[in-house]
Design a protein around this motif. Sequence first.
Motif, PDB file in Angstrom:
ATOM      1  N   MET A   6      -4.273  20.769  15.226  1.00  0.00           N
ATOM      2  CA  MET A   6      -4.411  20.029  13.973  1.00  0.00           C
ATOM      3  C   MET A   6      -5.225  18.749  14.111  1.00  0.00           C
ATOM      4  O   MET A   6      -5.897  18.340  13.160  1.00  0.00           O
TER       5      MET A   6
ATOM      6  N   ALA B  66      -1.518  26.498  13.807  1.00  0.00           N
ATOM      7  CA  ALA B  66      -0.411  25.605  14.165  1.00  0.00           C
ATOM      8  C   ALA B  66       0.857  25.988  13.407  1.00  0.00           C
ATOM      9  O   ALA B  66       1.944  26.062  13.992  1.00  0.00           O
TER      10      ALA B  66
ATOM     11  N   LEU C 270       2.865  18.180   5.710  1.00  0.00           N
ATOM     12  CA  LEU C 270       1.429  17.961   5.836  1.00  0.00           C
ATOM     13  C   LEU C 270       0.885  17.246   4.599  1.00  0.00           C
ATOM     14  O   LEU C 270       0.037  16.341   4.713  1.00  0.00           O
TER      15      LEU C 270
ATOM     16  N   PRO D 264       2.598  15.890  14.070  1.00  0.00           N
ATOM     17  CA  PRO D 264       2.841  17.210  14.684  1.00  0.00           C
ATOM     18  C   PRO D 264       4.210  17.305  15.349  1.00  0.00           C
ATOM     19  O   PRO D 264       4.871  18.338  15.266  1.00  0.00           O
TER      20      PRO D 264
ATOM     21  N   ILE E 203      -6.777  15.853   9.097  1.00  0.00           N
ATOM     22  CA  ILE E 203      -6.938  16.981  10.015  1.00  0.00           C
ATOM     23  C   ILE E 203      -8.238  16.792  10.787  1.00  0.00           C
ATOM     24  O   ILE E 203      -9.298  16.543  10.203  1.00  0.00           O
TER      25      ILE E 203
ATOM     26  N   VAL F 213      -5.079  24.595  11.426  1.00  0.00           N
ATOM     27  CA  VAL F 213      -3.810  24.263  10.773  1.00  0.00           C
ATOM     28  C   VAL F 213      -2.971  25.520  10.571  1.00  0.00           C
ATOM     29  O   VAL F 213      -1.764  25.522  10.827  1.00  0.00           O
TER      30      VAL F 213
END
Length: 275
Positions: free
Chosen positions: A240, A164, A144, A84, A154, A161
């Motif tokens: 996430m 985010a 990702l 992240p 995740i 997600v």
Amino acid sequence: MSTENPVVDITVLDNPGGGAGVRALAALRQTFSLSWRTLVQVKHNPAELIDFSVQPVMFLLLFTYVFGGAIGGSPHAYLLFALPGIIVQNSLFTTLNTATGLSTDLEKGFFDRLRSLPIARFAPLAGRIVADLAKQAWALVMLLAIGAVLGFRIGTSPLGVLAAFGLVLVCTLAFSWALVLVGMLAASPEKVQIFGFVVLFPVSFTSDAFVRTASMPGWLQAWSKANPVSLIADAVRGLMVSGPAARPAVESLLWAAAFTAVFAPLAVRAFRRRT
């Protein structure tokens, strides 16, 4: 003798009696047309995606396998914490591409050629920003995907997600106005790069994007906790992986609103002076 600005709204020519709504729709079409012009260049020059593809993957691999064992105990454990933060850091650094691209267009006279066209004055600026947001969205998805290959999982939900990603893009757009202002004021693209790195590197590496705030000296922890990069990274982790997300997300959006309110008008004004 009076002079007139040759850059006018296309709807004034097409429909002199058109309302503000019609003119706004035309300006949006012009913005997306210029944005598409920037994106289509990638097809003929794939190297333009290097900063959005190779660089973030390189950061991800280096931090995971070189520093992961020392910082997080194991590469996998560190990946859950660092991905992240790397997503946030990469998005902020790519705002340099927006500023550098605008500065390059100014230096090469691209905006001078647009003056003879009946388009909205803000369309070239907005078009460039929208195109770079699309590239950043590509980088988010790619990071990702690579992270999943390396073992990232995740811990929340697909909606988390998406939230985010949306938060990162909104905050990146807000912070990019500061770099756009630099791009308008700097004398060359090289100076934009120098200034951007001088500011973005310390802001990123004094956050908890890569290391936990508790491991920092006490005098640095206060700044790290208030650092907008830390807040966005914490919110993305919460959305996430796990942990609190609401408070850091709200504080991130407050930072984004402040940056937009301060730097967007200045950047637009500087753009109009340069064009």
